[in-house]
Design a protein around this motif. Structure first.
Motif: not given
Length: 425
Positions: A262-277
């Protein structure tokens, strides 16, 4: 008579509502990527010196394929961003409204838009008083057709400011917070009282967690010392996350995949994780700002494309957190609002947020909303973690209202980095 009184009260209420303009807010959904910054510096706060040749660049896009009549004006504000008690004729030299005449229709890009830009202030519309300002952009010379607003600052440096970052003495905050020790020299101001001075500190240009209405701990002649244990205290967070959208053909290291159906294209970012530890790691970041740029064309302002970018955050136990989660950064206006609120996907068991973004390099963080609705607070405690070594930029704003004054003048401004050497008067 009763009808007349009712009409007057209604008009007063309407004028009051219109006066409560939200700074850094987009009112029209067709407006994308409004950006106001110093000339040739996308990562700087919009600051100019009073009566100088300093200039700011304003850029924004209007989704569509034909240009419209857009205008702008300035609104002078107090330290708390309430409207100053001045008429625009008292703080604008020249025309009260100016038309934005420089625009380009997008080329190469699949998504059609019209790019507008202007260098401010123009000779025909110049702010003449120091202070906080709101830039208002509207359509057809009608201020009721407001498109968006942006903050900027006009400073008349009259006071000396010394500041340095320290670790708090409190054991519970020693490793997680950053404290700004601050001194203000007011010798150039005439016969002031401490109540006439207001001092504000911003972390990375954000107003949601600004330290405001600070009270000096000590007064030594003309020197105001701000050094109380709980004043000027900020959670340090961590270095900002990033996503590189400068190319929509090459999948950079933070992109999972790109859907081009489709237009606009869809960008899927890599899944982020919790960084508290996760242990603290230093790397150069943009401190929440974004930079419009591209590797595939010459001019990124009207030759870059737009994409639907989906951010996802996975929790440690794959369960929703107790408080709402927000995507924080310049890409969402650094605001705890519906535009930055993430939703929890019960099927995938992750938080997600989809934004329409122009090609560029973006930095962002995840925060949790704490506190009540009147005074919401963004906290990193459950998403990023806090480490005092984190590099953050701090902006110190000093306001002064003389006796009989009608607004808060911006008489001092200084920017420091938490990793710079200590700075003293």
């Amino acid at each position: 008579m009763m009808k007349f009184i009712y009409t007057m009260l209604l008009l007063l209420m309407c004028s009051f509502v219109m006066a409560q303009i939200k700074p850094d807010y987009i009112y029209n959904p067709s407006i994308k990527t409004p950006k106001l910054f110093p000339l040739n510096n996308q990562l700087g706060l919009p600051i100019i010196q009073l009566n100088s040749s300093d200039q700011l660049e304003l850029h924004f896009d209007d989704l569509g394929n034909y240009p419209k009549n857009y205008f702008y004006t300035f609104q002078l504000c107090n330290a708390d961003w309430s409207e100053a008690q001045w008429s625009p004729f008292d703080y604008i030299r020249g025309f009260q409204q100016s038309r934005i005449s420089q625009y380009r229709i997008s080329s190469i890009a699949q998504v059609q838009y019209v790019h507008y830009q202007v260098n401010l202030p123009e000779r025909s519309c110049v702010p003449t008083r120091s202070g906080n300002y709101i830039l208002k952009v509207f359509q057809d010379a009608d201020t009721s057709k407001l498109l968006f607003t942006k903050r900027f600052y006009v400073v008349d440096n009259k006071v000396g400011i010394a500041a340095q970052m320290q670790q708090p003495f409190n054991a519970s905050q020693h490793r997680t917070h950053q404290k700004i020790q601050l001194s203000v020299n007011t010798s150039t101001l005439q016969a002031i009282q401490p109540q006439q001075i207001q001092t504000t500190i911003l972390q990375n240009g954000r107003w949601d967690n600004a330290s405001q209405k600070l009270v000096p701990s000590f007064i030594r002649g003309n020197i105001l010392e701000y050094n109380a244990e709980q004043d000027c205290l900020f959670p340090a967070g961590k270095e900002y996350r990033w996503i590189d959208l400068r190319s929509l053909r090459f999948e950079s290291d933070r992109i999972e995949r790109i859907s081009r159906t489709h237009i606009p294209v869809t960008v899927y970012a890599k899944t982020d994780a919790i960084r508290t530890g996760v242990r603290y790691l230093w790397y150069r970041d943009l401190n929440g700002f974004f930079d419009i740029s591209t590797t595939e064309s010459i001019n990124p302002w009207w030759q870059s494309d737009y994409a639907e970018v989906e951010f996802t955050l996975a929790t440690e136990n794959r369960q929703p957190l107790k408080q709402p989660v927000y995507l924080m950064g310049e890409l969402t206006g650094n605001q705890l609002s519906d535009s930055s609120l993430m939703e929890f996907d019960e099927r995938k068991m992750v938080y997600y947020k989809r934004l329409t973004l122009k090609q560029g390099f973006y930095s962002y963080q995840y925060v949790v909303k704490d506190g009540n609705n009147q005074h919401p607070v963004a906290t990193y405690d459950f998403t990023e973690g806090n480490y005092w070594e984190t590099e953050n930029n701090y902006t110190i704003l000093v306001y002064y209202r003389p006796f009989g004054g009608r607004h808060d003048e911006l008489v001092g401004l200084r920017q420091i980095s938490s990793i710079q050497p200590n700075l003293r008067l």
